[in-house]
Design a protein around this motif. Structure first.
Motif, PDB file in Angstrom:
ATOM      1  N   LEU A   1       6.990  -5.373   7.549  1.00 58.35           N
ATOM      2  CA  LEU A   1       5.732  -4.658   7.708  1.00 58.35           C
ATOM      3  C   LEU A   1       5.770  -3.345   6.933  1.00 58.35           C
ATOM      4  O   LEU A   1       4.847  -3.023   6.179  1.00 58.35           O
ATOM      5  CB  LEU A   1       5.457  -4.407   9.195  1.00 58.35           C
ATOM      6  CG  LEU A   1       4.277  -3.494   9.524  1.00 58.35           C
ATOM      7  CD1 LEU A   1       2.975  -4.078   8.993  1.00 58.35           C
ATOM      8  CD2 LEU A   1       4.184  -3.262  11.036  1.00 58.35           C
ATOM      9  N   SER A   2       6.839  -2.593   7.088  1.00 59.01           N
ATOM     10  CA  SER A   2       6.956  -1.310   6.387  1.00 59.01           C
ATOM     11  C   SER A   2       7.035  -1.513   4.883  1.00 59.01           C
ATOM     12  O   SER A   2       6.446  -0.743   4.111  1.00 59.01           O
ATOM     13  CB  SER A   2       8.196  -0.557   6.874  1.00 59.01           C
ATOM     14  OG  SER A   2       8.081  -0.220   8.248  1.00 59.01           O
ATOM     15  N   TYR A   3       7.765  -2.553   4.452  1.00 55.46           N
ATOM     16  CA  TYR A   3       7.861  -2.817   3.014  1.00 55.46           C
ATOM     17  C   TYR A   3       6.492  -3.145   2.424  1.00 55.46           C
ATOM     18  O   TYR A   3       6.135  -2.655   1.339  1.00 55.46           O
ATOM     19  CB  TYR A   3       8.810  -3.997   2.751  1.00 55.46           C
ATOM     20  CG  TYR A   3      10.259  -3.755   3.129  1.00 55.46           C
ATOM     21  CD1 TYR A   3      10.767  -2.478   3.285  1.00 55.46           C
ATOM     22  CD2 TYR A   3      11.124  -4.830   3.328  1.00 55.46           C
ATOM     23  CE1 TYR A   3      12.096  -2.270   3.637  1.00 55.46           C
ATOM     24  CE2 TYR A   3      12.453  -4.637   3.676  1.00 55.46           C
ATOM     25  CZ  TYR A   3      12.933  -3.355   3.832  1.00 55.46           C
ATOM     26  OH  TYR A   3      14.252  -3.160   4.171  1.00 55.46           O
TER      27      TYR A   3
ATOM     28  N   GLU B   1       8.920  -6.046  11.484  1.00 56.77           N
ATOM     29  CA  GLU B   1       9.764  -5.063  10.797  1.00 56.77           C
ATOM     30  C   GLU B   1      11.054  -5.726  10.323  1.00 56.77           C
ATOM     31  O   GLU B   1      11.559  -6.627  10.983  1.00 56.77           O
ATOM     32  CB  GLU B   1      10.086  -3.892  11.728  1.00 56.77           C
ATOM     33  CG  GLU B   1       8.888  -3.008  12.033  1.00 56.77           C
ATOM     34  CD  GLU B   1       8.401  -2.196  10.830  1.00 56.77           C
ATOM     35  OE1 GLU B   1       9.019  -2.294   9.734  1.00 56.77           O
ATOM     36  OE2 GLU B   1       7.395  -1.509  10.994  1.00 56.77           O
ATOM     37  N   PRO B   2      11.610  -5.336   9.164  1.00 57.31           N
ATOM     38  CA  PRO B   2      11.151  -4.232   8.314  1.00 57.31           C
ATOM     39  C   PRO B   2      10.086  -4.628   7.293  1.00 57.31           C
ATOM     40  O   PRO B   2       9.630  -3.789   6.510  1.00 57.31           O
ATOM     41  CB  PRO B   2      12.448  -3.837   7.593  1.00 57.31           C
ATOM     42  CG  PRO B   2      13.154  -5.146   7.402  1.00 57.31           C
ATOM     43  CD  PRO B   2      12.874  -5.939   8.664  1.00 57.31           C
TER      44      PRO B   2
ATOM     45  N   LEU C   1       3.487  -2.306   3.586  1.00 57.66           N
ATOM     46  CA  LEU C   1       2.630  -1.119   3.588  1.00 57.66           C
ATOM     47  C   LEU C   1       3.000  -0.156   2.465  1.00 57.66           C
ATOM     48  O   LEU C   1       2.129   0.539   1.917  1.00 57.66           O
ATOM     49  CB  LEU C   1       2.725  -0.414   4.944  1.00 57.66           C
ATOM     50  CG  LEU C   1       2.188  -1.189   6.156  1.00 57.66           C
ATOM     51  CD1 LEU C   1       2.391  -0.386   7.432  1.00 57.66           C
ATOM     52  CD2 LEU C   1       0.731  -1.551   5.979  1.00 57.66           C
ATOM     53  N   ALA C   2       4.274  -0.121   2.100  1.00 63.53           N
ATOM     54  CA  ALA C   2       4.716   0.787   1.049  1.00 63.53           C
ATOM     55  C   ALA C   2       4.510   0.224  -0.349  1.00 63.53           C
ATOM     56  O   ALA C   2       4.271   0.990  -1.295  1.00 63.53           O
ATOM     57  CB  ALA C   2       6.190   1.137   1.253  1.00 63.53           C
TER      58      ALA C   2
ATOM     59  N   HIS D   1      -4.732  -1.264   7.377  1.00 57.99           N
ATOM     60  CA  HIS D   1      -3.849  -1.502   8.524  1.00 57.99           C
ATOM     61  C   HIS D   1      -4.621  -1.116   9.774  1.00 57.99           C
ATOM     62  O   HIS D   1      -4.786   0.061  10.090  1.00 57.99           O
ATOM     63  CB  HIS D   1      -2.572  -0.673   8.388  1.00 57.99           C
ATOM     64  CG  HIS D   1      -1.556  -0.970   9.447  1.00 57.99           C
ATOM     65  ND1 HIS D   1      -0.431  -0.191   9.655  1.00 57.99           N
ATOM     66  CD2 HIS D   1      -1.478  -1.974  10.363  1.00 57.99           C
ATOM     67  CE1 HIS D   1       0.277  -0.692  10.650  1.00 57.99           C
ATOM     68  NE2 HIS D   1      -0.344  -1.761  11.100  1.00 57.99           N
TER      69      HIS D   1
END
Length: 297
Positions: free
Chosen positions: A52-54, A49-50, A56-57, A65
């Motif tokens: 990973l979130s970027y 993170e962050p 996925l988005a 995932h």
């Protein structure tokens, strides 16, 4: 070439223990926080993170995932590389990703075959593995054998004023190790080609550590070069503030004072192990040997 370096007095056991503690602090990685990243089915990186979130988005193509990691896919490597490059450039434009260099490193498979090229600033956020060359410069003086150590420019974006090997630099995409050795050798220290032709790679050392931008994974191709007495390095690209010819006790003192940048610390200690400054039967020697490998797999 001069005779091979000889250091009659090894580092004391207490000093080796202190160096090991320093390494364990600097190269600590929370594996639980690192999610494996698969690109077109190949395990090539890690996400924290962050980032990973970027990912996925923002990933524009096929994505899965699972418990075992994040799987990104595209129709071919060119399409996947373009998507990664555009995604990383978007992060840079939004201010998430600094250090953009407009330089590309090669992403390789487990056998060292280049799959595609990507902006080097994206390697740490994606936990991808890069390569670099490091040269330990050694010279014999009236006081015995010494190391040529560089102090980085105070204007460097990364590790300003830290101590470095005589030469250290990343391999650009499509560049061979021998080519990088000559290029970096001249740019950073003014090393003439005759001092480097025939230089033999002594070790490949894995630098693996958590960094604010993600995960640093880099294979260091370590070379030792014995330089003529009286020869003085001369920086050509403005990235080095000064060069110092230091005996082993001074090198050790600088290490323990935290003055060395991380990868230079590894490359220098690799030479110290090779020449007996780090006794072979110490826990420090065991730790350093575990960092050595044959490939980036």
């Amino acid at each position: 070439m001069s005779r091979m370096p000889s250091f009659p007095i090894p580092f004391a056991a207490q000093a080796c223990t202190a160096v090991l503690e320093l390494l364990q602090q600097r190269f600590a990685v929370d594996e639980a926080a690192c999610v494996p990243l698969y690109l077109n089915r190949l395990p090539l990186g890690y996400l924290k993170e962050p980032w990973l979130s970027y990912v996925l988005a923002d990933w524009p193509h096929r994505l899965a995932h699972h418990q075992d990691g994040v799987w990104l896919a595209a129709d071919d490597w060119l399409m996947l590389a373009d998507a990664l490059q555009n995604m990383a450039h978007g992060w840079h434009s939004l201010g998430y990703l600094d250090g953009w260099r407009n330089e590309r490193f090669a992403v390789e498979d487990s056998k060292g075959r280049a799959l595609f090229a990507l902006e080097r600033a994206a390697f740490r956020p994606l936990g991808l593995c890069s390569r670099a060359v490091h040269i330990n410069g050694l010279a014999e003086t009236e006081q015995g054998w010494c190391f040529w150590i560089a102090r980085r420019s105070p204007f460097k974006a990364v590790d300003p004023d830290k101590l470095d090997n005589l030469v250290g630099g990343g391999l650009a995409a499509g560049e061979r190790i021998a080519e990088a050795l000559l290029r970096e050798g001249f740019e950073e220290a003014g090393l003439p080609e005759e001092h480097l032709v025939g230089a033999v790679e002594q070790s490949r050392v894995l630098s693996l550590r958590a960094v604010p931008r993600g995960l640093h994974r880099e294979w260091l191709h370590v070379f030792d070069v014995v330089l003529p007495a009286g020869w003085v390095p001369e920086n050509q690209d403005g990235e080095v503030a000064e060069f110092m010819l230091l005996p082993p006790p001074a090198v050790l003192e600088a290490m323990l004072a935290g003055r060395f940048m991380n990868d230079a610390l590894l490359a220098t200690l690799d030479a110290c192990l090779r020449y007996g400054l780090v006794p072979a039967d110490t826990p420090l020697a065991d730790w350093l040997r575990r960092r050595r490998g044959e490939s980036a797999g």
